[in-house]
Design an enzyme around this catalytic site. Structure first.
Site, PDB file in Angstrom:
ATOM      1  N   GLU A   1      38.922  25.633  46.740  1.00 43.93           N
ATOM      2  CA  GLU A   1      39.230  26.031  45.691  1.00 43.93           C
ATOM      3  C   GLU A   1      38.122  26.320  44.849  1.00 43.93           C
ATOM      4  O   GLU A   1      37.887  26.984  43.884  1.00 43.93           O
ATOM      5  CB  GLU A   1      40.252  25.048  44.918  1.00 43.93           C
ATOM      6  CG  GLU A   1      41.588  25.117  45.452  1.00 43.93           C
ATOM      7  CD  GLU A   1      42.346  26.291  45.128  1.00 43.93           C
ATOM      8  OE1 GLU A   1      42.025  27.095  44.116  1.00 43.93           O
ATOM      9  OE2 GLU A   1      43.382  26.751  45.954  1.00 43.93           O
TER      10      GLU A   1
ATOM     11  N   SER B   1      36.295  20.703  48.026  1.00 43.92           N
ATOM     12  CA  SER B   1      37.305  21.706  48.305  1.00 43.92           C
ATOM     13  C   SER B   1      37.218  23.294  48.262  1.00 43.92           C
ATOM     14  O   SER B   1      36.350  23.802  47.604  1.00 43.92           O
ATOM     15  CB  SER B   1      38.554  21.614  47.010  1.00 43.92           C
ATOM     16  OG  SER B   1      39.565  22.473  47.287  1.00 43.92           O
TER      17      SER B   1
ATOM     18  N   TYR C   1      41.244  22.379  38.327  1.00 47.70           N
ATOM     19  CA  TYR C   1      40.910  21.521  39.587  1.00 47.70           C
ATOM     20  C   TYR C   1      39.586  22.028  40.328  1.00 47.70           C
ATOM     21  O   TYR C   1      38.678  21.297  40.538  1.00 47.70           O
ATOM     22  CB  TYR C   1      42.152  21.806  40.547  1.00 47.70           C
ATOM     23  CG  TYR C   1      41.882  20.952  42.007  1.00 47.70           C
ATOM     24  CD1 TYR C   1      41.896  19.654  41.966  1.00 47.70           C
ATOM     25  CD2 TYR C   1      41.447  21.959  42.904  1.00 47.70           C
ATOM     26  CE1 TYR C   1      41.588  19.190  43.331  1.00 47.70           C
ATOM     27  CE2 TYR C   1      41.387  21.268  44.276  1.00 47.70           C
ATOM     28  CZ  TYR C   1      41.317  19.749  44.443  1.00 47.70           C
ATOM     29  OH  TYR C   1      41.166  19.349  45.710  1.00 47.70           O
TER      30      TYR C   1
END
Length: 347
Positions: A132, A130, A154
């Protein structure tokens, strides 16, 4: 016939990937968690007549928190390709459930890699990494070489999964790819994610079903693409001779405010009349800007996004308008039904 195993098949990306693979003649096996209610709405259109001999979509109960079950499933299915899309994927929720997020997203990836390593087959492995992971970005745009600086449980869990995937590639010779996907949406996006939250609310407001929309940081900028385009990149990776890591992105950054503009303007509404800021939706540590450079994927995979930011927003609004109309029609039907008189049990 190739066989693919997909974790997270009932999610947004899993449903589009299953659709793509079935269209390419694959036999698809999907992992779903046991629940007291069905959560297969996104893939119901893919089911074939169970009486037909060519049923190529199979669902199995399993969970990324159960390593022994994962090993059993991989050995039973003997897949050619494994796509690990299962995760607790909501960034804001990961602050409330950090241990659960790490157990599923980080250790879950490790459990699945172990299952693949000890399987009686040699499947290719795709890890859903991801954007992120970049978090507090150290350069703009972000590439495969940009250092990670995650700003959420996360993001941290995804960094763990990324490095384990790379380590299993180098230590055990597993053909394993990391796809570093930037934000992507669709009409199948979960309603708690900001893009779908916006389109769902805008259409309900338009039809008089909702008055307000509460959001957090409107200035956060993201690189938004279409999920259908991004699963095509996953498949293209797995067809390469040499495993590698790829950024998948549009290369354009748009703020939440811009998404509001596109969604509400498409309905001839001014979002300023309906949107209010709620501090509960701010993250403890914010990620202000994510924008990816997918040059490597474009050059080596021949991949490029087909759906623009504006087209994505309009696609999601158009889909949610139909959903809101059905919702309003159901409410009107319920209101028009005659009320049953309450009768005392003693009468």
């Amino acid at each position: 016939m190739k066989k693919a195993l997909i974790t997270g098949i009932t999610g947004q990306d899993g449903s589009y990937l299953a659709e793509l693979l079935l269209g390419k003649g694959y036999e698809v096996w999907g992992l779903i968690r046991r629940s007291s209610s069905f959560n297969t709405g996104r893939i119901e259109h893919l089911y074939q007549d169970p009486h037909e001999p060519d049923v190529r979509l199979h669902l199995l109960y399993g969970d990324l928190s159960d390593g022994s079950n994962l090993a059993s499933i991989v050995n039973t299915v003997q897949p050619d390709e494994v796509y690990n899309l299962g995760a607790q994927s909501h960034v804001r929720v990961s602050f409330d459930q950090p241990i659960y997020t790490a157990n599923v997203d980080a250790l879950g990836t490790l459990r699945l890699l172990e299952a693949v390593r000890h399987a009686g087959c040699s499947p290719r492995f795709y890890q859903a990494s991801s954007s992120e992971m970049y978090g507090k970005v150290l350069e703009v745009p972000q590439t495969e070489k940009t250092p990670f600086y995650p700003r959420s449980p996360y993001g941290c869990a995804k960094v763990f999964g990324f490095w384990q995937t790379l380590n299993y590639r180098e230590a055990y010779g597993i053909l394993a790819w990391n796809g570093i996907l930037f934000n992507h949406g669709s009409p199948r996006r979960g309603e708690t994610f900001v893009s779908r939250k916006i389109t769902r609310a805008a259409t309900r407001i338009k039809l008089g079903l909702q008055d307000k929309l509460y959001l957090g940081n409107l200035e956060a900028k993201r690189d938004w693409g279409f999920a259908g385009d991004y699963v095509r990149a996953m498949w293209l990776m797995m067809q390469q001779d040499e495993p590698d890591d790829y950024v998948i992105a549009t290369g354009e950054a748009h703020s939440v405010r811009e998404f509001l503009d596109e969604a509400f303007n498409h309905l001839d509404l001014d979002w300023h009349d309906f949107v209010e800021i709620d501090p509960r939706y701010f993250r403890p540590t914010e990620v202000d800007l994510l924008v990816g450079d997918s040059s490597k994927a474009r050059e080596k995979l021949g991949w490029e996004p087909k759906v623009t930011f504006k087209e994505l927003a309009h696609m999601m609004v158009d889909s949610d308008v139909e959903l809101a109309r059905k919702e309003r029609s159901a409410a009107e039907s319920a209101d028009s039904e005659p009320r049953q008189a309450k009768v005392s049990p003693h009468e």
